[in-house]
Design a protein around this motif. Structure first.
Motif, PDB file in Angstrom:
ATOM      1  N   TYR A   8      20.310  45.903  72.041  1.00 29.25           N
ATOM      2  CA  TYR A   8      19.119  46.138  72.014  1.00 29.25           C
ATOM      3  C   TYR A   8      18.968  46.098  70.247  1.00 29.25           C
ATOM      4  CZ  TYR A   8      16.585  46.285  75.999  1.00 29.25           C
ATOM      5  OH  TYR A   8      16.497  45.806  77.744  1.00 29.25           O
ATOM      6  N   HIS A   9      20.618  46.314  69.742  1.00 32.90           N
ATOM      7  CA  HIS A   9      20.377  47.571  68.141  1.00 32.90           C
ATOM      8  C   HIS A   9      22.009  47.601  68.481  1.00 32.90           C
ATOM      9  CE1 HIS A   9      20.300  49.443  64.423  1.00 32.90           C
ATOM     10  NE2 HIS A   9      19.023  48.677  64.854  1.00 32.90           N
ATOM     11  N   THR A  10      22.689  46.732  67.404  1.00 34.97           N
ATOM     12  CA  THR A  10      24.126  47.317  67.130  1.00 34.97           C
ATOM     13  C   THR A  10      24.377  48.523  66.228  1.00 34.97           C
ATOM     14  OG1 THR A  10      23.624  45.737  65.196  1.00 34.97           O
ATOM     15  CG2 THR A  10      24.326  44.464  66.918  1.00 34.97           C
ATOM     16  N   GLY A  11      23.440  49.162  66.012  1.00 30.25           N
ATOM     17  CA  GLY A  11      23.851  50.333  65.113  1.00 30.25           C
ATOM     18  C   GLY A  11      23.741  51.538  66.291  1.00 30.25           C
ATOM     19  N   LEU A  12      23.981  51.164  67.134  1.00 31.91           N
ATOM     20  CA  LEU A  12      23.602  51.826  68.471  1.00 31.91           C
ATOM     21  C   LEU A  12      25.171  52.866  68.311  1.00 31.91           C
ATOM     22  CD1 LEU A  12      22.540  53.224  70.803  1.00 31.91           C
ATOM     23  CD2 LEU A  12      22.689  51.745  72.273  1.00 31.91           C
ATOM     24  N   LEU A  13      26.284  51.494  68.197  1.00 34.99           N
ATOM     25  CA  LEU A  13      27.484  52.127  68.341  1.00 34.99           C
ATOM     26  C   LEU A  13      27.934  53.304  66.886  1.00 34.99           C
ATOM     27  CD1 LEU A  13      29.281  49.317  69.202  1.00 34.99           C
ATOM     28  CD2 LEU A  13      29.045  50.283  71.111  1.00 34.99           C
ATOM     29  N   GLU A  14      26.878  52.940  66.158  1.00 39.13           N
ATOM     30  CA  GLU A  14      27.333  53.826  65.010  1.00 39.13           C
ATOM     31  C   GLU A  14      26.712  55.224  64.556  1.00 39.13           C
ATOM     32  OE1 GLU A  14      26.769  50.632  64.296  1.00 39.13           O
ATOM     33  OE2 GLU A  14      29.121  50.683  63.955  1.00 39.13           O
ATOM     34  N   ARG A  15      25.240  55.392  66.095  1.00 36.39           N
ATOM     35  CA  ARG A  15      24.917  56.700  66.209  1.00 36.39           C
ATOM     36  C   ARG A  15      26.145  57.815  66.386  1.00 36.39           C
ATOM     37  NH1 ARG A  15      19.485  55.232  65.465  1.00 36.39           N
ATOM     38  NH2 ARG A  15      18.585  56.989  66.478  1.00 36.39           N
ATOM     39  N   ASN A 228       9.831  46.729  78.350  1.00 38.57           N
ATOM     40  CA  ASN A 228       9.976  46.318  77.157  1.00 38.57           C
ATOM     41  C   ASN A 228      10.651  47.371  76.515  1.00 38.57           C
ATOM     42  OD1 ASN A 228       7.173  44.438  77.606  1.00 38.57           O
ATOM     43  ND2 ASN A 228       5.851  46.270  77.710  1.00 38.57           N
ATOM     44  N   GLY A 229      11.839  47.661  76.957  1.00 36.34           N
ATOM     45  CA  GLY A 229      12.741  48.108  76.539  1.00 36.34           C
ATOM     46  C   GLY A 229      13.181  48.117  74.789  1.00 36.34           C
ATOM     47  N   ARG A 230      13.359  46.530  74.335  1.00 33.34           N
ATOM     48  CA  ARG A 230      13.195  45.830  73.849  1.00 33.34           C
ATOM     49  C   ARG A 230      11.854  46.977  72.177  1.00 33.34           C
ATOM     50  NH1 ARG A 230      16.851  42.114  71.133  1.00 33.34           N
ATOM     51  NH2 ARG A 230      17.340  41.641  73.552  1.00 33.34           N
ATOM     52  N   ARG A 231      11.288  46.329  73.152  1.00 36.65           N
ATOM     53  CA  ARG A 231      10.011  46.908  71.583  1.00 36.65           C
ATOM     54  C   ARG A 231       9.538  48.392  71.274  1.00 36.65           C
ATOM     55  NH1 ARG A 231       4.163  45.128  74.169  1.00 36.65           N
ATOM     56  NH2 ARG A 231       5.744  43.235  74.390  1.00 36.65           N
ATOM     57  N   ILE A 232       9.535  49.285  72.478  1.00 36.32           N
ATOM     58  CA  ILE A 232      10.338  50.823  72.733  1.00 36.32           C
ATOM     59  C   ILE A 232      11.153  51.058  71.458  1.00 36.32           C
ATOM     60  CG2 ILE A 232      10.678  52.771  74.119  1.00 36.32           C
ATOM     61  CD1 ILE A 232       9.221  50.935  76.728  1.00 36.32           C
ATOM     62  N   TRP A 233      12.472  50.066  71.893  1.00 42.20           N
ATOM     63  CA  TRP A 233      13.670  51.063  70.982  1.00 42.20           C
ATOM     64  C   TRP A 233      13.376  50.455  69.460  1.00 42.20           C
ATOM     65  CZ3 TRP A 233      17.195  53.612  70.471  1.00 42.20           C
ATOM     66  CH2 TRP A 233      18.267  53.877  70.019  1.00 42.20           C
TER      67      TRP A 233
END
Length: 241
Positions: A8-15, A228-233
């Motif tokens: 869903y979002h590559t930035g998840l690893l940097e959070r 709709n996980g992608r849209r929610i994220w």
């Protein structure tokens, strides 16, 4: 390395852990408590102490069956070396297991084996190839004190000469019949059962994921468990930038 860790979002690893906790709290609004409990239960048994490497597997259904075994035994990471063959995940063969695993693909270099092994050694893995030859130890004799990466090759040829020259050792599964080896998916299942059974006897802190790893995967799995996980994220990120 092409990593399919977060869809869903590559930035998840940097959070940060605090941000991830906020993510979990927000996503909890969209998932029932039973599903959240199941996610936490599975996370508690996940490990990166043992990992699997698949080298140039040409039969996709066999590779996907290995993913199913990895998921079932709690092994989170699978490293896929693509020299001549491209791997495609399949829900039919893996029963959707690929969705819950972190897949790392190596296909961009002249020596994808070297790139993969370098990546693993940077994470302190001992690299063990599966082969009935080369003075192999039996899988039951392999200890799990060190982080271990098991390399599986094709059913026809086994692991390549490049893997043989660069790995740290060899293991085999004892055979008492006329045939020399099991097929790929059976071999992987036997090896993973043997090693994870040893691993589970050690203290949980020895093999379990750290807090941030658990939170990252929890967010990812919650999104995959949400309609709709992608849209929610995407909406959540836009509102919180």
């Amino acid at each position: 390395v092409i990593s399919e860790i977060t869809t869903y979002h590559t930035g998840l690893l940097e959070r940060s852990p605090n941000q991830l906790k906020e993510d979990v709290e927000y996503l909890s609004k969209f998932i029932n408590s039973d599903r959240i409990d199941r996610i936490l239960e599975v996370l508690a048994s996940r490990t990166r102490h043992v990992t699997v490497v698949l080298e140039d597997i040409h039969k996709a259904h066999n590779a996907n069956a290995v993913l199913r075994s990895c998921e079932g035994f709690g092994v989170q990471d699978v490293h896929i070396i693509e020299n001549n063959n491209r791997f495609e995940s399949s829900s039919t063969s893996s029963l959707g297991s690929h969705k819950w695993l972190s897949l790392h693909k190596y296909s961009r270099n002249e020596s994808n084996v070297q790139e993969c092994f370098q990546h693993l050694r940077q994470q302190d893995y001992t690299i063990i190839a599966t082969s009935p030859h080369y003075n192999s130890r039996e899988i039951s004799d392999l200890e799990v004190d060190d982080k271990t990466a098991l390399v599986f090759g094709t059913e026809l040829d086994g692991v390549s000469d490049e893997v043989i020259s660069q790995c740290d050792g060899f293991i085999k599964i004892p055979m008492v019949g006329f045939v020399e080896s099991y097929n790929l998916s059976v071999s992987a299942a036997i090896c993973l059962h043997t090693l994870t059974a040893k691993l589970r006897k050690k203290p949980v802190r020895y093999w379990s994921l750290n807090e941030k790893e658990k939170l990252q995967l929890q967010v990812e799995w919650m999104l995959k468990s949400t309609k709709n996980g992608r849209r929610i994220w995407d909406k959540y990120l836009r509102e919180n930038l």
